[in-house]
Design a protein around this motif. Structure first.
Motif, PDB file in Angstrom:
ATOM      1  N   ARG A  36      27.631 -23.369 -26.100  1.00 20.34           N
ATOM      2  CA  ARG A  36      26.842 -23.409 -27.332  1.00 20.34           C
ATOM      3  C   ARG A  36      25.349 -23.517 -27.071  1.00 20.34           C
ATOM      4  O   ARG A  36      24.548 -22.980 -27.819  1.00 20.34           O
ATOM      5  N   CYS A  39      23.681 -20.121 -26.873  1.00 17.15           N
ATOM      6  CA  CYS A  39      23.685 -19.213 -28.032  1.00 17.15           C
ATOM      7  C   CYS A  39      22.336 -19.288 -28.732  1.00 17.15           C
ATOM      8  O   CYS A  39      21.758 -20.371 -28.856  1.00 17.15           O
ATOM      9  N   PRO A  40      21.858 -18.175 -29.266  1.00 14.94           N
ATOM     10  CA  PRO A  40      20.679 -18.273 -30.144  1.00 14.94           C
ATOM     11  C   PRO A  40      21.055 -19.052 -31.402  1.00 14.94           C
ATOM     12  O   PRO A  40      22.210 -19.056 -31.816  1.00 14.94           O
ATOM     13  N   ARG A  41      20.049 -19.692 -32.009  1.00 17.58           N
ATOM     14  CA  ARG A  41      20.312 -20.434 -33.243  1.00 17.58           C
ATOM     15  C   ARG A  41      20.667 -19.467 -34.376  1.00 17.58           C
ATOM     16  O   ARG A  41      21.526 -19.752 -35.198  1.00 17.58           O
ATOM     17  N   GLN A  42      19.999 -18.333 -34.416  1.00 21.87           N
ATOM     18  CA  GLN A  42      20.344 -17.237 -35.332  1.00 21.87           C
ATOM     19  C   GLN A  42      20.229 -15.939 -34.539  1.00 21.87           C
ATOM     20  O   GLN A  42      19.335 -15.811 -33.696  1.00 21.87           O
ATOM     21  N   LEU A  77      33.499 -20.722 -36.859  1.00 19.87           N
ATOM     22  CA  LEU A  77      32.842 -21.450 -35.770  1.00 19.87           C
ATOM     23  C   LEU A  77      33.800 -22.552 -35.302  1.00 19.87           C
ATOM     24  O   LEU A  77      33.702 -23.720 -35.660  1.00 19.87           O
ATOM     25  N   GLN A  79      34.629 -24.299 -32.792  1.00 22.12           N
ATOM     26  CA  GLN A  79      34.438 -25.479 -31.949  1.00 22.12           C
ATOM     27  C   GLN A  79      33.583 -26.552 -32.624  1.00 22.12           C
ATOM     28  O   GLN A  79      33.113 -27.480 -31.976  1.00 22.12           O
ATOM     29  N   SER A  80      33.380 -26.413 -33.922  1.00 22.08           N
ATOM     30  CA  SER A  80      32.540 -27.366 -34.639  1.00 22.08           C
ATOM     31  C   SER A  80      33.337 -28.582 -35.083  1.00 22.08           C
ATOM     32  O   SER A  80      34.490 -28.449 -35.476  1.00 22.08           O
ATOM     33  N   PRO A 104      26.378 -25.036 -37.568  1.00 17.80           N
ATOM     34  CA  PRO A 104      27.807 -24.691 -37.474  1.00 17.80           C
ATOM     35  C   PRO A 104      28.705 -25.852 -37.889  1.00 17.80           C
ATOM     36  O   PRO A 104      29.894 -25.654 -38.116  1.00 17.80           O
ATOM     37  N   GLY A 111      30.516 -18.900 -40.281  1.00 14.89           N
ATOM     38  CA  GLY A 111      29.211 -18.373 -39.899  1.00 14.89           C
ATOM     39  C   GLY A 111      29.075 -16.956 -40.420  1.00 14.89           C
ATOM     40  O   GLY A 111      30.069 -16.223 -40.521  1.00 14.89           O
ATOM     41  N   THR A 112      27.856 -16.585 -40.783  1.00 13.26           N
ATOM     42  CA  THR A 112      27.615 -15.209 -41.210  1.00 13.26           C
ATOM     43  C   THR A 112      26.368 -14.681 -40.515  1.00 13.26           C
ATOM     44  O   THR A 112      25.411 -15.429 -40.301  1.00 13.26           O
ATOM     45  N   THR A 136      34.824 -16.200 -30.331  1.00 14.77           N
ATOM     46  CA  THR A 136      34.821 -16.721 -31.710  1.00 14.77           C
ATOM     47  C   THR A 136      35.711 -15.835 -32.602  1.00 14.77           C
ATOM     48  O   THR A 136      35.600 -14.615 -32.580  1.00 14.77           O
TER      49      THR A 136
HETATM   50  N1  SAM Z   1      24.336 -17.153 -38.210  1.00 16.30           N
HETATM   51  C1  SAM Z   1      25.351 -18.096 -38.624  1.00 16.30           C
HETATM   52  C2  SAM Z   1      25.024 -18.650 -39.997  1.00 16.30           C
HETATM   53  O1  SAM Z   1      23.836 -18.777 -40.319  1.00 16.30           O
HETATM   54  O2  SAM Z   1      25.954 -18.932 -40.769  1.00 16.30           O
HETATM   55  C3  SAM Z   1      25.580 -19.215 -37.619  1.00 16.30           C
HETATM   56  C4  SAM Z   1      24.347 -20.044 -37.349  1.00 16.30           C
HETATM   57  S1  SAM Z   1      24.717 -21.438 -36.318  1.00 16.30           S
HETATM   58  C5  SAM Z   1      23.163 -22.297 -36.405  1.00 16.30           C
HETATM   59  C6  SAM Z   1      24.697 -20.735 -34.704  1.00 16.30           C
HETATM   60  C7  SAM Z   1      25.005 -21.795 -33.683  1.00 16.30           C
HETATM   61  O3  SAM Z   1      26.376 -22.160 -33.793  1.00 16.30           O
HETATM   62  C8  SAM Z   1      24.865 -21.332 -32.258  1.00 16.30           C
HETATM   63  O4  SAM Z   1      23.543 -21.476 -31.810  1.00 16.30           O
HETATM   64  C9  SAM Z   1      25.809 -22.267 -31.512  1.00 16.30           C
HETATM   65  O5  SAM Z   1      25.155 -23.489 -31.224  1.00 16.30           O
HETATM   66  C10 SAM Z   1      26.881 -22.580 -32.546  1.00 16.30           C
HETATM   67  N2  SAM Z   1      28.135 -21.846 -32.311  1.00 16.30           N
HETATM   68  C11 SAM Z   1      28.267 -20.550 -31.976  1.00 16.30           C
HETATM   69  N3  SAM Z   1      29.558 -20.215 -31.884  1.00 16.30           N
HETATM   70  C12 SAM Z   1      30.271 -21.319 -32.179  1.00 16.30           C
HETATM   71  C13 SAM Z   1      31.654 -21.598 -32.268  1.00 16.30           C
HETATM   72  N4  SAM Z   1      32.590 -20.674 -32.017  1.00 16.30           N
HETATM   73  N5  SAM Z   1      32.028 -22.858 -32.594  1.00 16.30           N
HETATM   74  C14 SAM Z   1      31.093 -23.805 -32.846  1.00 16.30           C
HETATM   75  N6  SAM Z   1      29.766 -23.593 -32.784  1.00 16.30           N
HETATM   76  C15 SAM Z   1      29.356 -22.367 -32.456  1.00 16.30           C
END
Ligand code: SAM
Length: 162
Positions: A36, A39-42, A77, A79-80, A104, A111-112, A136
């Protein structure tokens, strides 16, 4: 500290352990990120190329999607943690409500992302603009609503049917 530990000022809801909603995952997202923190934040439309591998049973449902330059991807997402009411994204004790964040960590961790569709090869979509971990689960794909042309006939006046 692990991804699921609480930070200063964070609060959890007293909820039962989640029994997942009846969603059907329709594929798997392949990205360069295994952790995690990488990963980029967006996602960015000029980010690395990622693959969306659709389960074969859904391949016919892609018909027409190739005409869209941008599509919306919905993913789980997985693993949240799912019980936070307040979150401290910067881990500095300042907290924000879960629904005021795109974190997340949320009760239903959907997530979108709007992504750039590069091509579709045998049920595999090649895209740029994702921000999720490799593996994912995929929930849904939709054309970008800005580019969408309504094809259904207009409703008749006075017709309340949906
Ligand atoms: N773009 C999406 C949104 O706005 O709904 C997700 C944004 S969220 C801030 C993106 C972050 O979720 C990543 O930087 C990573 O830390 C986390 N992440 C990515 N994949 C994940 C997963 N499968 N389970 C849990 N966390 C995840």
């Amino acid at each position: 500290m692990t991804d699921t530990d609480l930070r200063r000022g964070e609060a959890t809801a007293a909820i039962d352990p989640p029994s997942d909603a009846v969603l059907q995952f329709i594929g798997t997202i392949r990205t360069p990120w295994a952790d995690r923190k990488d990963c980029p934040r967006q996602g960015q439309l000029d980010g690395p190329e990622c693959r969306i591998e659709l389960h074969p049973v859904w391949h016919p449902a892609l018909m027409g999607l190739e005409h869209f330059e941008r599509i919306e991807v919905l993913y789980w997402l997985d693993q949240s943690r799912r019980d936070l009411l307040l979150q401290s994204p910067r881990d500095d004790g300042r907290t924000i409500g879960t629904f005021a964040l795109r974190s997340p960590v949320r009760p239903n961790p959907i997530g979108t992302s709007y992504v750039r569709l590069l091509r579709i090869d045998a049920g595999v979509l090649h895209v740029r603009g994702l921000d999720c971990l490799d593996g994912t689960p995929l929930i849904d794909l939709k054309p970008d609503h800005c580019a969408f042309t309504v094809q259904a006939p207009p409703k008749l006046e006075g017709n309340q049917a949906t």
